[in-house]
Design a protein around this motif. Sequence first.
Motif, PDB file in Angstrom:
ATOM      1  N   ASP A  70      78.802  27.420  70.928  1.00 31.22           N
ATOM      2  CA  ASP A  70      78.457  26.682  69.536  1.00 31.22           C
ATOM      3  C   ASP A  70      77.122  25.326  70.003  1.00 31.22           C
ATOM      4  O   ASP A  70      77.076  24.557  68.989  1.00 31.22           O
ATOM      5  CB  ASP A  70      79.391  26.140  68.947  1.00 31.22           C
ATOM      6  N   GLY A  71      76.574  25.257  70.882  1.00 30.88           N
ATOM      7  CA  GLY A  71      75.836  24.290  71.512  1.00 30.88           C
ATOM      8  C   GLY A  71      76.443  22.990  72.246  1.00 30.88           C
ATOM      9  O   GLY A  71      75.712  22.261  72.833  1.00 30.88           O
ATOM     10  N   THR A 130      74.717  26.061  77.653  1.00 30.67           N
ATOM     11  CA  THR A 130      73.816  27.221  77.281  1.00 30.67           C
ATOM     12  C   THR A 130      73.793  27.250  75.627  1.00 30.67           C
ATOM     13  O   THR A 130      74.707  27.169  75.067  1.00 30.67           O
ATOM     14  CB  THR A 130      74.709  28.599  77.760  1.00 30.67           C
ATOM     15  N   PRO A 131      72.395  27.548  75.194  1.00 29.82           N
ATOM     16  CA  PRO A 131      72.424  27.587  73.777  1.00 29.82           C
ATOM     17  C   PRO A 131      73.242  28.559  73.190  1.00 29.82           C
ATOM     18  O   PRO A 131      73.669  29.542  73.684  1.00 29.82           O
ATOM     19  CB  PRO A 131      70.839  28.034  73.834  1.00 29.82           C
ATOM     20  N   GLU A 132      73.639  28.359  71.842  1.00 31.91           N
ATOM     21  CA  GLU A 132      74.487  29.293  71.107  1.00 31.91           C
ATOM     22  C   GLU A 132      74.148  30.537  71.243  1.00 31.91           C
ATOM     23  O   GLU A 132      73.117  31.144  71.132  1.00 31.91           O
ATOM     24  CB  GLU A 132      74.734  28.797  69.497  1.00 31.91           C
ATOM     25  N   ARG A 133      75.085  31.641  71.406  1.00 32.98           N
ATOM     26  CA  ARG A 133      74.910  33.227  71.726  1.00 32.98           C
ATOM     27  C   ARG A 133      73.958  33.522  72.652  1.00 32.98           C
ATOM     28  O   ARG A 133      73.134  34.388  72.605  1.00 32.98           O
ATOM     29  CB  ARG A 133      74.527  33.746  70.198  1.00 32.98           C
ATOM     30  N   GLU A 154      67.882  28.366  94.438  1.00 33.12           N
ATOM     31  CA  GLU A 154      68.305  29.077  93.186  1.00 33.12           C
ATOM     32  C   GLU A 154      67.458  29.726  92.214  1.00 33.12           C
ATOM     33  O   GLU A 154      66.299  29.134  92.050  1.00 33.12           O
ATOM     34  CB  GLU A 154      69.139  28.054  92.450  1.00 33.12           C
ATOM     35  N   VAL A 155      67.734  30.719  91.486  1.00 33.65           N
ATOM     36  CA  VAL A 155      67.040  31.352  90.518  1.00 33.65           C
ATOM     37  C   VAL A 155      67.924  31.500  89.240  1.00 33.65           C
ATOM     38  O   VAL A 155      69.034  32.190  89.499  1.00 33.65           O
ATOM     39  CB  VAL A 155      66.374  32.568  90.792  1.00 33.65           C
ATOM     40  N   GLY A 156      67.605  31.143  87.940  1.00 34.46           N
ATOM     41  CA  GLY A 156      68.248  31.416  86.944  1.00 34.46           C
ATOM     42  C   GLY A 156      67.429  31.865  85.577  1.00 34.46           C
ATOM     43  O   GLY A 156      66.197  31.790  85.765  1.00 34.46           O
ATOM     44  N   ILE A 157      68.218  32.604  84.970  1.00 34.84           N
ATOM     45  CA  ILE A 157      67.630  33.192  83.702  1.00 34.84           C
ATOM     46  C   ILE A 157      68.646  33.120  82.463  1.00 34.84           C
ATOM     47  O   ILE A 157      69.530  33.208  82.385  1.00 34.84           O
ATOM     48  CB  ILE A 157      67.149  34.607  83.999  1.00 34.84           C
ATOM     49  N   THR A 158      67.806  32.761  81.136  1.00 31.88           N
ATOM     50  CA  THR A 158      68.548  32.938  79.998  1.00 31.88           C
ATOM     51  C   THR A 158      68.002  33.808  79.243  1.00 31.88           C
ATOM     52  O   THR A 158      66.918  34.189  79.074  1.00 31.88           O
ATOM     53  CB  THR A 158      68.269  31.308  79.257  1.00 31.88           C
ATOM     54  N   LEU A 159      69.039  34.723  78.550  1.00 32.79           N
ATOM     55  CA  LEU A 159      68.701  35.969  77.987  1.00 32.79           C
ATOM     56  C   LEU A 159      69.186  35.639  76.554  1.00 32.79           C
ATOM     57  O   LEU A 159      70.322  35.001  76.270  1.00 32.79           O
ATOM     58  CB  LEU A 159      69.228  37.072  78.660  1.00 32.79           C
ATOM     59  N   ARG A 212      64.814  20.789  75.206  1.00 31.22           N
ATOM     60  CA  ARG A 212      65.660  20.847  76.360  1.00 31.22           C
ATOM     61  C   ARG A 212      66.761  21.635  76.096  1.00 31.22           C
ATOM     62  O   ARG A 212      67.449  22.509  77.115  1.00 31.22           O
ATOM     63  CB  ARG A 212      66.349  19.185  76.547  1.00 31.22           C
ATOM     64  N   SER A 213      67.378  21.907  74.925  1.00 33.72           N
ATOM     65  CA  SER A 213      68.474  22.854  74.533  1.00 33.72           C
ATOM     66  C   SER A 213      68.039  24.378  75.094  1.00 33.72           C
ATOM     67  O   SER A 213      68.964  25.096  75.453  1.00 33.72           O
ATOM     68  CB  SER A 213      68.921  22.698  73.417  1.00 33.72           C
ATOM     69  N   ALA A 214      66.992  24.717  74.833  1.00 34.64           N
ATOM     70  CA  ALA A 214      66.396  25.922  75.404  1.00 34.64           C
ATOM     71  C   ALA A 214      65.990  26.039  76.640  1.00 34.64           C
ATOM     72  O   ALA A 214      65.945  27.434  77.188  1.00 34.64           O
ATOM     73  CB  ALA A 214      65.311  26.395  74.415  1.00 34.64           C
ATOM     74  N   ARG A 215      66.074  25.123  77.395  1.00 36.32           N
ATOM     75  CA  ARG A 215      65.865  24.980  78.859  1.00 36.32           C
ATOM     76  C   ARG A 215      66.883  24.702  79.511  1.00 36.32           C
ATOM     77  O   ARG A 215      66.799  24.162  80.790  1.00 36.32           O
ATOM     78  CB  ARG A 215      64.441  24.271  79.037  1.00 36.32           C
ATOM     79  N   ALA A 216      68.187  24.659  79.014  1.00 37.34           N
ATOM     80  CA  ALA A 216      69.308  24.133  79.826  1.00 37.34           C
ATOM     81  C   ALA A 216      69.395  24.673  81.193  1.00 37.34           C
ATOM     82  O   ALA A 216      69.208  26.066  81.357  1.00 37.34           O
ATOM     83  CB  ALA A 216      70.515  24.271  78.987  1.00 37.34           C
ATOM     84  N   GLN A 217      69.992  24.039  81.997  1.00 34.44           N
ATOM     85  CA  GLN A 217      70.573  24.249  83.298  1.00 34.44           C
ATOM     86  C   GLN A 217      71.759  24.043  83.288  1.00 34.44           C
ATOM     87  O   GLN A 217      72.415  22.820  83.327  1.00 34.44           O
ATOM     88  CB  GLN A 217      69.620  23.791  84.489  1.00 34.44           C
TER      89      GLN A 217
END
Length: 230
Positions: free
Chosen positions: A60-61, A27-30, A225-230, A10-15
């Motif tokens: 920091d998570g 949002t995951p750390e960094r 909505e559309v979101g992306i994690t980088l 879940r932490s890697a797929r946070a919204q």
Amino acid sequence: MVSAALVASRSARAQQAIVSLPSADITPERKLFGMVESQFRPVGAKPYYNSTTFFCFGLDGYTELALSLYNFGAPYTQNVTVANGFKSVIPLFPRGSNAWEPKITFGMMALFSLSQRGVGIWAYSHVSIRVPHHGPRLTVGLSHSDQQLTDVRATAAMLAIEQPIRIGSAHLELVAEWFSGRHDLGNFIYGVAWRPNTELIFVLGHKIPTSGKEFGINKMGAVFEVGITL
């Protein structure tokens, strides 16, 4: 700003928001998360388009920094605002040690009007739990916002539910949220969130303003909505 299929990651797929209501995810750390929310009514007596664009950076998570652009739309909203601030989440038990996953979430944004309406704040806090054995996450809290965000100064109750489901290989979540009061966030929104992979999320919903008959008819519309994690 969120499945049984996502519990392990879940932490890697946070919204960062359920739809408009800030979620209990960080949002995951960094990592950098960006999302564009569009609310629109393409037909009817008063067509409109309104958007929110926001970016979050995970520290920091448990805490993220946020930069947002609110109320950019057509017809011109006369209340375009830039906001920056933070959101933090405090788990009440060590991760993985309590099946209910109780959390306290709080955040604050400084609001800077681009429409000559001055400076204000948006502060909010909520508590949430996840019902064990693939149940929903339930959220209840309070929000206070100045006119730069909500057109009028508003203190509102917040309620939300996020129910994970899986259909075949699709990772879906049924979501619903509510802000009380007659202001620009005073809506009931329901819809579905879809995560095709760990980086992308799409949300499709329907917005129903909850105070005032004419207000509700004129402002009812779709949300995408559309979101992306980088």
